[in-house]
Design a protein around this motif. Sequence first.
Motif, short mmCIF file in Angstrom:
data_model
loop_
_atom_site.label_atom_id
_atom_site.label_comp_id
_atom_site.label_asym_id
_atom_site.label_seq_id
_atom_site.Cartn_x
_atom_site.Cartn_y
_atom_site.Cartn_z
N ASN A 106 0.88 -1.23 0.04
CA ASN A 106 -0.12 0.03 0.05
C ASN A 106 0.69 1.17 0.04
N THR A 107 2.20 1.35 -0.23
CA THR A 107 2.90 2.52 -0.15
C THR A 107 2.57 3.51 -1.53
N PRO A 108 2.06 2.82 -2.59
CA PRO A 108 1.91 3.83 -3.49
C PRO A 108 0.84 4.95 -3.42
N GLY A 109 -0.40 4.39 -2.58
CA GLY A 109 -1.35 5.39 -2.13
C GLY A 109 -1.02 6.10 -1.28
N VAL A 110 -0.48 5.58 -0.09
CA VAL A 110 -0.12 6.57 1.00
C VAL A 110 0.81 7.73 0.18
N THR A 111 1.74 7.40 -0.52
CA THR A 111 2.70 8.15 -1.17
C THR A 111 1.90 9.13 -2.07
N ALA A 112 1.21 8.90 -2.71
CA ALA A 112 0.28 9.82 -3.61
C ALA A 112 -0.55 10.95 -2.84
N ASP A 113 -1.07 10.16 -1.73
CA ASP A 113 -2.10 11.05 -0.97
C ASP A 113 -1.19 12.24 -0.12
N VAL A 114 -0.01 11.65 0.53
CA VAL A 114 0.76 12.65 1.24
C VAL A 114 1.69 13.65 0.43
N SER A 115 2.04 13.08 -0.78
CA SER A 115 2.65 13.98 -1.83
C SER A 115 1.94 15.39 -2.19
N HIS A 116 0.37 15.24 -2.20
CA HIS A 116 -0.36 16.49 -2.65
C HIS A 116 -0.25 17.51 -1.27
N ILE A 117 0.22 17.34 -0.31
CA ILE A 117 0.19 18.23 0.91
C ILE A 117 1.25 19.41 0.33
N ASP A 118 0.69 20.71 0.67
CA ASP A 118 1.69 21.65 0.08
C ASP A 118 2.73 22.10 1.27
N ALA A 119 3.41 21.32 1.33
CA ALA A 119 4.73 21.47 2.17
C ALA A 119 5.93 21.04 1.38
N SER A 120 7.11 21.51 1.67
CA SER A 120 8.46 21.55 0.94
C SER A 120 8.82 20.29 0.69
N ALA A 121 8.83 19.45 1.55
CA ALA A 121 9.33 18.04 1.39
C ALA A 121 9.11 17.22 0.31
N VAL A 122 9.98 16.65 -0.58
CA VAL A 122 9.58 15.77 -1.64
C VAL A 122 9.32 14.29 -0.91
N VAL A 123 8.14 13.71 -1.45
CA VAL A 123 7.77 12.47 -0.91
C VAL A 123 8.10 11.33 -1.93
N ARG A 124 8.50 10.27 -1.64
CA ARG A 124 8.98 9.32 -2.49
C ARG A 124 8.48 7.93 -2.00
N GLY A 125 8.03 7.16 -2.70
CA GLY A 125 7.25 5.99 -2.20
C GLY A 125 8.39 4.53 -2.47
N PHE A 126 8.36 3.67 -1.80
CA PHE A 126 9.09 2.62 -1.99
C PHE A 126 8.23 1.17 -1.32
N LEU A 127 8.08 0.23 -2.49
CA LEU A 127 7.32 -0.88 -1.86
C LEU A 127 8.00 -2.31 -2.10
N GLY A 128 7.90 -2.93 -0.95
CA GLY A 128 8.52 -4.45 -0.93
C GLY A 128 10.02 -4.30 -0.79
N LYS A 129 10.43 -5.82 -0.16
CA LYS A 129 11.71 -5.94 0.25
C LYS A 129 12.71 -5.49 -0.66
N ASP A 130 12.47 -5.38 -1.98
CA ASP A 130 13.70 -5.25 -3.01
C ASP A 130 13.76 -3.90 -3.05
N GLN A 131 12.84 -3.05 -2.49
CA GLN A 131 13.26 -1.51 -2.62
C GLN A 131 13.69 -1.01 -1.27
N LEU A 132 13.99 -1.83 -0.31
CA LEU A 132 14.16 -1.47 1.04
C LEU A 132 15.56 -0.53 0.94
N ASP A 133 16.64 -1.12 0.54
CA ASP A 133 17.94 -0.31 0.46
C ASP A 133 17.81 1.18 -0.20
#
Length: 352
Positions: free
Chosen positions: A72-99
Amino acid sequence: MAESRARGRLWRMSSHLNPSDGVSMEVCRAKGGATGLRVAILGAAGGIGQPLSLLLKMNPLVSTLNLYDVVNTPGVTADVSHIDASAVVRGFLGKDQLDSALEGVDLVIIPAGIPRKPGMSRDDLFKINAGIVRTLCEGIARACPRAIVNVISNPVNSTVPIAAEVFKKAGTYDPRRLFGVTTLDVVRANTFVAEVVGLDPKLISVPVVGGHAGVTILPLLSQPLQVTPAIRFSDEERHYLTNRIQNGGTEVVEAKAGTGSATLSMAYAAAKFADACLRALKGEDGIVECSFVASQVTDLPYFSSRVKLGRNGAEEILPLGPLTEFERKGLEAMKKELQGSIDKGIQFATSA
């Protein structure tokens, strides 16, 4: 030309949801705060992780916010990334993307794991969450061994020793950089004391020491800071407050009747402690917070007490200060249980 720009904008938007495709910070207009810090939340799609992601997105000290989970990271990432604060939000899904989620970050926060349910002990939690924390800390050791690590996953009394043993095995252990987040106990203490004495909770700061479970939680009600004149409690008030602070988590679990545990208040407390760590990393002086850390304050190897934070993490573990007879008895009463939880975490990590 217009079509090309439109494609570029769509590509940048999709990169938040598909970090493996990536958008380099050189070509992305939204670079975030130029002097900010990079934060990763491991377990960002969970009950604590989602509100914590929201709160960290709003923190002006954060330039990049990496959200990691196994679902479920893509949905949370999309949702949070729409907030008008300066931090860039990036989503990572599954063990292969942990590092990839951890590479180059300054602060890692771990709320991953299952929540406590009615009738569930912290031993029950341990059976699942211990393995999750071990796997995540192995990733930290590989990808960002110098990061400050905030462990939320319960039981904290055991998961912090697990993290320490993983880092020791990898040769990356620095006790100054590993914290068990016990801030919720302080937040509850401030709130409950304020209710009893009729003050604004922001005027109260009660140190809470020991561990982060039941009897191991010891509020030092003789030492609430910031209040003038000093608060004096009756024996009845002291017993009521200590019991309620120790059982605050159970209070929420039972009130939610099987639908969850303390997620919102925990997210708030985690964001508060993370902000303290970020301010310390930026060089702010005089920051003191309670946290469960490697300690020599008592004869226990890990203990939560007031810690002075700095650029390298824990600069100084402060002494407990004078205790009342009630507090001394509480300290002795917790030791066997807390030592058992610590040993359990160490045994789990070293027997793997």
